[in-house]
Design an enzyme around this catalytic site. Structure first.
Site, mmCIF file in Angstrom:
data_model
loop_
_atom_site.group_PDB
_atom_site.id
_atom_site.type_symbol
_atom_site.label_atom_id
_atom_site.label_comp_id
_atom_site.label_asym_id
_atom_site.label_seq_id
_atom_site.Cartn_x
_atom_site.Cartn_y
_atom_site.Cartn_z
ATOM 1 N N ASN A 65 0.927 -1.161 0.146
ATOM 2 C CA ASN A 65 -0.123 -0.165 -0.002
ATOM 3 C C ASN A 65 0.835 1.044 0.037
ATOM 4 O O ASN A 65 1.644 1.346 0.973
ATOM 5 C CB ASN A 65 -1.058 -0.024 1.200
ATOM 6 C CG ASN A 65 -1.715 1.105 1.227
ATOM 7 O OD1 ASN A 65 -1.849 1.919 0.496
ATOM 8 N ND2 ASN A 65 -2.312 1.776 2.489
ATOM 9 N N TRP A 66 0.977 1.952 -1.062
ATOM 10 C CA TRP A 66 1.927 2.952 -1.151
ATOM 11 C C TRP A 66 1.172 4.339 -0.725
ATOM 12 O O TRP A 66 1.846 5.180 -0.588
ATOM 13 C CB TRP A 66 2.179 3.166 -2.764
ATOM 14 C CG TRP A 66 3.610 2.387 -3.059
ATOM 15 C CD1 TRP A 66 3.975 1.132 -2.492
ATOM 16 C CD2 TRP A 66 4.283 2.369 -4.068
ATOM 17 N NE1 TRP A 66 5.041 0.698 -3.073
ATOM 18 C CE2 TRP A 66 5.477 1.850 -4.000
ATOM 19 C CE3 TRP A 66 4.497 3.577 -5.019
ATOM 20 C CZ2 TRP A 66 6.284 1.376 -5.018
ATOM 21 C CZ3 TRP A 66 5.650 3.567 -5.934
ATOM 22 C CH2 TRP A 66 6.398 2.470 -5.984
ATOM 23 N N LYS A 67 -0.020 4.260 -0.358
ATOM 24 C CA LYS A 67 -0.581 5.517 -0.008
ATOM 25 C C LYS A 67 -0.419 6.465 -0.821
ATOM 26 O O LYS A 67 -0.236 6.575 -1.960
ATOM 27 C CB LYS A 67 -0.227 5.652 1.593
ATOM 28 C CG LYS A 67 -0.094 4.489 2.433
ATOM 29 C CD LYS A 67 0.080 4.879 4.070
ATOM 30 C CE LYS A 67 0.192 3.971 4.875
ATOM 31 N NZ LYS A 67 -0.206 3.874 6.078
ATOM 32 N N HIS A 104 -9.807 0.793 4.581
ATOM 33 C CA HIS A 104 -8.496 1.392 5.390
ATOM 34 C C HIS A 104 -8.766 2.194 6.497
ATOM 35 O O HIS A 104 -9.716 3.252 6.197
ATOM 36 C CB HIS A 104 -7.428 1.864 4.500
ATOM 37 C CG HIS A 104 -6.123 1.773 4.902
ATOM 38 N ND1 HIS A 104 -5.602 2.836 5.770
ATOM 39 C CD2 HIS A 104 -5.069 1.044 4.629
ATOM 40 C CE1 HIS A 104 -4.330 2.833 5.953
ATOM 41 N NE2 HIS A 104 -3.889 1.653 5.461
ATOM 42 N N GLU A 111 -7.199 4.847 7.312
ATOM 43 C CA GLU A 111 -7.205 6.298 7.122
ATOM 44 C C GLU A 111 -8.172 6.810 6.288
ATOM 45 O O GLU A 111 -8.375 8.067 6.260
ATOM 46 C CB GLU A 111 -5.732 6.493 6.122
ATOM 47 C CG GLU A 111 -4.541 6.281 7.107
ATOM 48 C CD GLU A 111 -3.195 5.565 6.421
ATOM 49 O OE1 GLU A 111 -3.059 5.762 5.228
ATOM 50 O OE2 GLU A 111 -2.232 5.339 7.191
ATOM 51 N N GLU A 126 -5.919 -4.806 10.521
ATOM 52 C CA GLU A 126 -4.857 -3.849 10.790
ATOM 53 C C GLU A 126 -5.480 -3.155 12.156
ATOM 54 O O GLU A 126 -6.430 -2.146 11.948
ATOM 55 C CB GLU A 126 -4.917 -2.984 9.566
ATOM 56 C CG GLU A 126 -4.352 -3.578 8.243
ATOM 57 C CD GLU A 126 -3.868 -2.605 7.464
ATOM 58 O OE1 GLU A 126 -2.811 -2.771 6.691
ATOM 59 O OE2 GLU A 126 -4.447 -1.574 6.770
ATOM 60 N N GLY A 183 1.826 2.662 10.672
ATOM 61 C CA GLY A 183 2.715 3.687 10.954
ATOM 62 C C GLY A 183 3.478 4.094 12.349
ATOM 63 O O GLY A 183 4.175 4.865 12.344
ATOM 64 N N SER A 195 2.627 -1.721 10.251
ATOM 65 C CA SER A 195 4.196 -1.494 10.995
ATOM 66 C C SER A 195 5.183 -2.913 10.538
ATOM 67 O O SER A 195 6.052 -3.189 11.273
ATOM 68 C CB SER A 195 4.348 -1.417 12.433
ATOM 69 O OG SER A 195 4.071 0.104 12.383
ATOM 70 N N GLY A 237 2.571 -0.887 4.415
ATOM 71 C CA GLY A 237 2.466 0.168 3.919
ATOM 72 C C GLY A 237 4.149 0.786 3.730
ATOM 73 O O GLY A 237 4.626 0.646 2.843
#
Ligand code: PEP
Length: 245
Positions: free
Chosen positions: A6-8, A94, A96, A163, A169, A206, A227
């Site tokens: 997941n490159w965000k 997700h 976020e 998650e 993160g 993480s 991530g």
């Protein structure tokens, strides 16, 4: 084993060649077992699709709008548009995106429109730290999964990604014993409630080249959603190599 990158909101045209080493790794017989999926930002989705054509790597989007038709939704992209890029996966739910307004009901609509486009869905769920402290983890997860899958008839294209929000993160990861227990509880629930024999459950939060040696020991896991460590090919390859032997 799934390795979903997941490159965000990272990456541009220049980033595309950084995945060359991963493409080469995927060619090796030893890594046939690794199902690698890159989820870059929308702006380079089709470039990634072209780049990985005729390789063993698949491409996915990081989200989609719930409306399957075109509509007045500034800044949004729906499942049909994602499908047209050649992408085969989409990450939904997700944390976020949950934080910026995705409710379980909206995620359910997104999921159904993605399935109607024949996309593979990576359904993310997990508890916040306060919810864990109040011992509400399972209650939260159950609701996220139940509403997320409401009125869904075919689960074949769904991958589950646990998650914990507080782990994303942060560098913090549950110890193996607790994480294995958590995954087991989730698995048993999904098997019983949805009659899915072998649900594909991934862990995300993480994951890095240091903790992968320990995370790989966890039973019932079918892979990882990664991530920040997936943005650097060296780290991503390290994680894949340490997981497959
Ligand atoms: C994620 O964004 O899904 C994720 C797991 O991020 P990170 O690996 O950076 O914690």
């Amino acid at each position: 084993m799934y390795f979903i990158a997941n490159w965000k909101m990272f990456g541009n045209l220049k980033s595309i060649n950084t995945i060359n080493r991963v493409i080469n790794l995927a060619k090796l017989t030893k890594f046939r077992k690794a199902k690698i999926v890159y989820c870059p930002p929308y702006t380079i989705l089709d470039k990634f699709v072209k780049k990985t054509k005729n390789t063993r790597i698949s491409i996915g989007a990081q989200n989609c709008h719930h409306d399957k038709n075109f509509g007045p939704y500034t800044g949004s992209i729906n499942a049909k548009m994602i499908k047209q890029t050649g992408a085969k996966y989409v990450i939904l739910g997700h944390s976020e995106n949950r934080q910026t307004g995705d409710t379980n009901k909206i995620i359910n609509l997104k999921l159904k429109s993605s399935l109607s486009e024949n996309l593979n869905v990576i359904l993310c769920f997990g508890e916040k730290l306060a919810e864990r402290k109040k011992k509400k983890t399972f209650q939260v997860i159950k609701k996220q999964i139940n509403i997320g899958l409401k009125n869904v008839k075919n689960y074949k294209k769904i991958i589950f990604a646990y998650e914990p929000v507080w782990s994303i993160g942060s560098g913090k990861v549950l110890n193996n014993k607790d994480l294995e227990y958590q995954i087991k509880v989730i698995k048993n629930y999904i098997v019983k409630k949805f009659k899915i024999k072998n649900p594909r459950i991934l862990y995300g939060g993480s994951v890095n080249p240091k903790n992968i040696n320990s995370l790989i020991e966890i039973r019932f896991l079918k892979g990882f959603l990664i991530g920040s460590a997936s943005q650097k090919s060296k780290k991503f390859i390290d994680i894949i190599k340490k997981s497959i032997n």
